[in-house]
Write an enzyme that holds these catalytic residues in place. Structure first.
Site, PDB file in Angstrom:
ATOM      1  N   ASN A 239       1.245   4.113  -3.146  1.00 36.14           N
ATOM      2  CA  ASN A 239       1.009   5.554  -2.998  1.00 36.14           C
ATOM      3  C   ASN A 239       2.280   6.364  -3.209  1.00 36.14           C
ATOM      4  O   ASN A 239       2.254   7.439  -3.813  1.00 36.14           O
ATOM      5  CB  ASN A 239       0.414   5.860  -1.622  1.00 36.14           C
ATOM      6  CG  ASN A 239      -1.099   5.710  -1.633  1.00 36.14           C
ATOM      7  OD1 ASN A 239      -1.684   5.408  -2.676  1.00 36.14           O
ATOM      8  ND2 ASN A 239      -1.738   5.910  -0.510  1.00 36.14           N
TER       9      ASN A 239
ATOM     10  N   LYS B  61       0.829  -1.207   0.000  1.00 37.42           N
ATOM     11  CA  LYS B  61       0.000   0.000   0.000  1.00 37.42           C
ATOM     12  C   LYS B  61       0.866   1.261   0.000  1.00 37.42           C
ATOM     13  O   LYS B  61       0.648   2.188  -0.781  1.00 37.42           O
ATOM     14  CB  LYS B  61      -0.932  -0.019   1.220  1.00 37.42           C
ATOM     15  CG  LYS B  61      -1.735   1.235   1.407  1.00 37.42           C
ATOM     16  CD  LYS B  61      -2.723   1.460   0.276  1.00 37.42           C
ATOM     17  CE  LYS B  61      -3.308   2.850   0.319  1.00 37.42           C
ATOM     18  NZ  LYS B  61      -4.121   3.166  -0.842  1.00 37.42           N
TER      19      LYS B  61
ATOM     20  N   CYS C 113      -4.306  10.816   1.730  1.00 34.01           N
ATOM     21  CA  CYS C 113      -3.412   9.656   1.656  1.00 34.01           C
ATOM     22  C   CYS C 113      -1.983   9.976   1.237  1.00 34.01           C
ATOM     23  O   CYS C 113      -1.057   9.706   1.989  1.00 34.01           O
ATOM     24  CB  CYS C 113      -4.012   8.601   0.733  1.00 34.01           C
ATOM     25  SG  CYS C 113      -5.493   7.864   1.427  1.00 34.01           S
TER      26      CYS C 113
HETATM   27  N1  LIG Z   1      -9.623   7.953   1.865  1.00 34.50           N
HETATM   28  C1  LIG Z   1      -9.028   7.194   0.959  1.00 34.50           C
HETATM   29  O1  LIG Z   1      -9.083   7.453  -0.244  1.00 34.50           O
HETATM   30  C2  LIG Z   1      -8.259   5.969   1.389  1.00 34.50           C
HETATM   31  C3  LIG Z   1      -7.880   5.032   0.426  1.00 34.50           C
HETATM   32  C4  LIG Z   1      -7.177   3.893   0.826  1.00 34.50           C
HETATM   33  C5  LIG Z   1      -6.846   3.713   2.161  1.00 34.50           C
HETATM   34  N2  LIG Z   1      -7.201   4.648   3.073  1.00 34.50           N
HETATM   35  C6  LIG Z   1      -6.869   4.399   4.475  1.00 34.50           C
HETATM   36  O2  LIG Z   1      -8.042   3.915   5.126  1.00 34.50           O
HETATM   37  C7  LIG Z   1      -8.105   4.394   6.468  1.00 34.50           C
HETATM   38  C8  LIG Z   1      -9.392   5.171   6.681  1.00 34.50           C
HETATM   39  O3  LIG Z   1      -9.378   6.306   5.843  1.00 34.50           O
HETATM   40  P1  LIG Z   1     -10.678   7.215   5.626  1.00 34.50           P
HETATM   41  O4  LIG Z   1     -10.330   8.227   4.588  1.00 34.50           O
HETATM   42  O5  LIG Z   1     -11.841   6.323   5.444  1.00 34.50           O
HETATM   43  O6  LIG Z   1     -10.763   7.925   7.054  1.00 34.50           O
HETATM   44  P2  LIG Z   1     -11.972   8.788   7.672  1.00 34.50           P
HETATM   45  O7  LIG Z   1     -11.341   9.763   8.564  1.00 34.50           O
HETATM   46  O8  LIG Z   1     -12.869   9.245   6.572  1.00 34.50           O
HETATM   47  O9  LIG Z   1     -12.788   7.703   8.517  1.00 34.50           O
HETATM   48  C9  LIG Z   1     -12.304   7.112   9.680  1.00 34.50           C
HETATM   49  C10 LIG Z   1     -13.501   6.845  10.581  1.00 34.50           C
HETATM   50  O10 LIG Z   1     -13.072   6.047  11.694  1.00 34.50           O
HETATM   51  C11 LIG Z   1     -13.840   6.471  12.813  1.00 34.50           C
HETATM   52  N3  LIG Z   1     -13.195   6.001  14.056  1.00 34.50           N
HETATM   53  C12 LIG Z   1     -12.050   6.434  14.622  1.00 34.50           C
HETATM   54  N4  LIG Z   1     -11.809   5.745  15.751  1.00 34.50           N
HETATM   55  C13 LIG Z   1     -12.802   4.838  15.891  1.00 34.50           C
HETATM   56  C14 LIG Z   1     -13.092   3.832  16.834  1.00 34.50           C
HETATM   57  N5  LIG Z   1     -12.294   3.597  17.885  1.00 34.50           N
HETATM   58  N6  LIG Z   1     -14.209   3.090  16.666  1.00 34.50           N
HETATM   59  C15 LIG Z   1     -15.037   3.323  15.608  1.00 34.50           C
HETATM   60  N7  LIG Z   1     -14.795   4.251  14.671  1.00 34.50           N
HETATM   61  C16 LIG Z   1     -13.698   5.011  14.810  1.00 34.50           C
HETATM   62  C17 LIG Z   1     -13.907   7.973  12.674  1.00 34.50           C
HETATM   63  O11 LIG Z   1     -14.952   8.520  13.446  1.00 34.50           O
HETATM   64  C18 LIG Z   1     -14.131   8.101  11.164  1.00 34.50           C
HETATM   65  O12 LIG Z   1     -15.501   8.133  10.851  1.00 34.50           O
HETATM   66  C19 LIG Z   1      -6.835   5.213   6.672  1.00 34.50           C
HETATM   67  O13 LIG Z   1      -5.844   4.386   7.200  1.00 34.50           O
HETATM   68  C20 LIG Z   1      -6.464   5.625   5.262  1.00 34.50           C
HETATM   69  O14 LIG Z   1      -5.084   5.872   5.118  1.00 34.50           O
HETATM   70  C21 LIG Z   1      -7.919   5.768   2.717  1.00 34.50           C
END
Ligand SMILES: NC(=O)c1ccc[n+]([C@@H]2O[C@H](COP(=O)([O-])OP(=O)(O)OC[C@H]3O[C@@H](n4cnc5c(N)ncnc54)[C@H](O)[C@@H]3O)[C@@H](O)[C@H]2O)c1
Length: 434
Positions: free
Chosen positions: A209, A205, A261
């Protein structure tokens, strides 16, 4: 299959909804009560094309539900996904606080064997760390599978439903089989499910990126050299993009990469290196990107002078890229902050990101509901995000509304000859006319 997805952000909500779409019974968990309350009313808290309809349909058909209660969600599920945020922490390191809290909480409430699948982007070695965190809290059996997510915001559903590949890392054969089964409906056209060790999965991953960020910084650096030497980056891009070893994707120059990201993952990868290896290339990728975010304001100040007080600028596009409302680390933040610092006023329009932008700029800039409204009385127009609707505007109308016919295009979406015909002074990136 009964599944729980913890974290209903851009990744968790899309993953949960797509798993429901293929017939699973999915419960999405989040600690954010506002988000869950909205989702229970079948409103999607983020903008992602096609997502709301899919959430509504699957919720209606009772395959998708939402809760803040991790306990019951875990107990009823054979597989629990962790999709919480891993934002940038101290010294560029990924902050694993949310992953840790989630893993420990899952462990505390589980009452039978569970498969825990990590979708969050986590540093190499985190799967082993998660196993330790869980073992500290429970004696029930469990397996941990690393399953990095490669979706793109703005095309997330398509990417999830038809992934180029699915990557699974881990050493529990039975758990691996269950997770593979879950993904079978998404790879019917023959794209592979790659099974490997968890460290390689985690590294894949970051490497993906970092490679994409490198391509962007590379083309941005070449675009600067084009400006200096009189070459045109649009021609150069086409010429090199046709070489199949290079490819036409991700070599568009602009105002730098942003989003939730690339910036944090490049920094996390640098921090993983520590002093050995020194990660020389990725440090340069980041430096080039930081410098690139300033390129448009440099052009503005070359045209209007360093002091911009008394001048208003129209901005089209605030989100870090089109088809999303995500403002995390958007280059527009740097550009607008620089304009404000030099004394300018800003009138901005974005089709979807205004609400998120308000959280960043508050009332320090003016937001408009229509793109043309942002132009009234402005000294120039800046293009910061290449939304499709900006591609073929009415240039005569733009000229009438602006005080001066000047466009600074941070995404190279216009043809300079067309704009000159209408009487614009047109600045773009690496095309040697400003
Ligand atoms: N956004 C993207 O395009 C993308 C793509 C690939 C990978 N990722 C990875 O995926 C992961 C999530 O990214 P995202 O953009 O969805 O983040 P985000 O911030 O949109 O969502 C994360 C969610 O997790 C929740 N959360 C935090 N702690 C929690 C807990 N203890 N229990 C329940 N919920 C909890 C938050 O309230 C939030 O709603 C990250 O590691 C990111 O690097 C993101």
């Amino acid at each position: 299959m009964n599944l729980a997805v913890v974290g209903t952000g851009y990744v968790g909500l899309v993953a949960g909804t797509c798993f429901a779409e293929t017939g699973n019974d999915v419960i999405c968990v989040d600690i954010d009560e506002r988000k869950i309350a909205m989702l229970k009313e079948r409103k999607v808290p983020i903008y992602e094309p096609g997502l709301e309809e899919m959430v509504q349909r699957n919720a209606e058909e009772q395959r998708l539900s939402f809760t803040t209660e991790l306990n019951s969600a875990v107990k009823r599920s054979a597989i629990v996904f962790i999709a919480v945020g891993t934002p940038q922490g101290a010294n560029g390191k990924a902050n694993l606080e949310y992953v840790r809290a989630t893993a420990k909480e899952i462990a505390r409430v589980m009452d039978s064997r569970k498969i825990i699948v990590t979708k969050s982007t986590v540093p190499v070695g985190t799967a082993d760390q998660i196993k330790r965190w869980i073992s500290e809290e429970t004696s029930h059996p469990f397996a941990v599978i690393s399953n990095p997510e490669f979706l793109k915001e703005g095309a997330a559903i398509d990417d999830f439903m038809k992934p180029d590949r699915v990557v699974l890392g881990g050493d529990d054969a039975e758990a691996m089989e269950s997770v593979k089964e879950l993904y079978e409906p998404f790879v019917r056209t023959g794209n592979p499910i790659l099974v490997m060790d968890s460290r390689s999965a985690e590294m894949s991953k970051y490497a993906a990126n970092a490679m994409l960020a490198t391509k962007i910084s590379f083309i941005n650096e070449v675009s600067r050299l084009c400006e200096k030497t009189g070459a045109d980056i649009s021609e150069v891009r086409r010429a090199i993009g046709l070489d199949r070893r290079i490819g036409a994707h991700f070599i568009f120059p602009g105002v730098g990469y942003g989003g939730s990201c690339f910036p944090k993952d490049v920094r996390a990868m640098i921090s993983m290196g520590g002093d050995a290896p020194e990660m020389l290339l990725l440090k340069a990728v980041e430096q080039v990107n930081e410098r690139q975010k300033g390129i448009l304001v440099e052009k503005v100040q070359r045209h209007f002078g360093a002091n911009l007080s008394g001048l208003t600028f129209a901005v089209w596009g605030l989100a870090f890229k089109p088809r999303t409302d995500d403002m995390r680390d958007a280059p527009s933040i740097t550009v607008i902050e620089e304009l404000l610092k030099a004394g300018a006023r800003v009138q901005a329009f974005d089709p979807e990101a205004t609400e998120e932008a308000r959280k960043v700029f508050g009332d320090r800039i003016h937001y408009t509901d229509r793109n043309y409204d942002a132009l009234a009385g402005a000294s120039a127009l800046l293009i910061l995000t290449e939304w499709n609707e900006f591609r073929r505007p009415d240039f005569r109308r733009i000229k009438q509304l602006l005080k001066n016919p000047v466009i600074f295009d941070g995404r190279n979406i216009y043809d300079s000859a067309d704009l000159q015909k209408v009487g614009f002074k047109y600045y773009s990136i690496g095309r040697n006319h400003g």
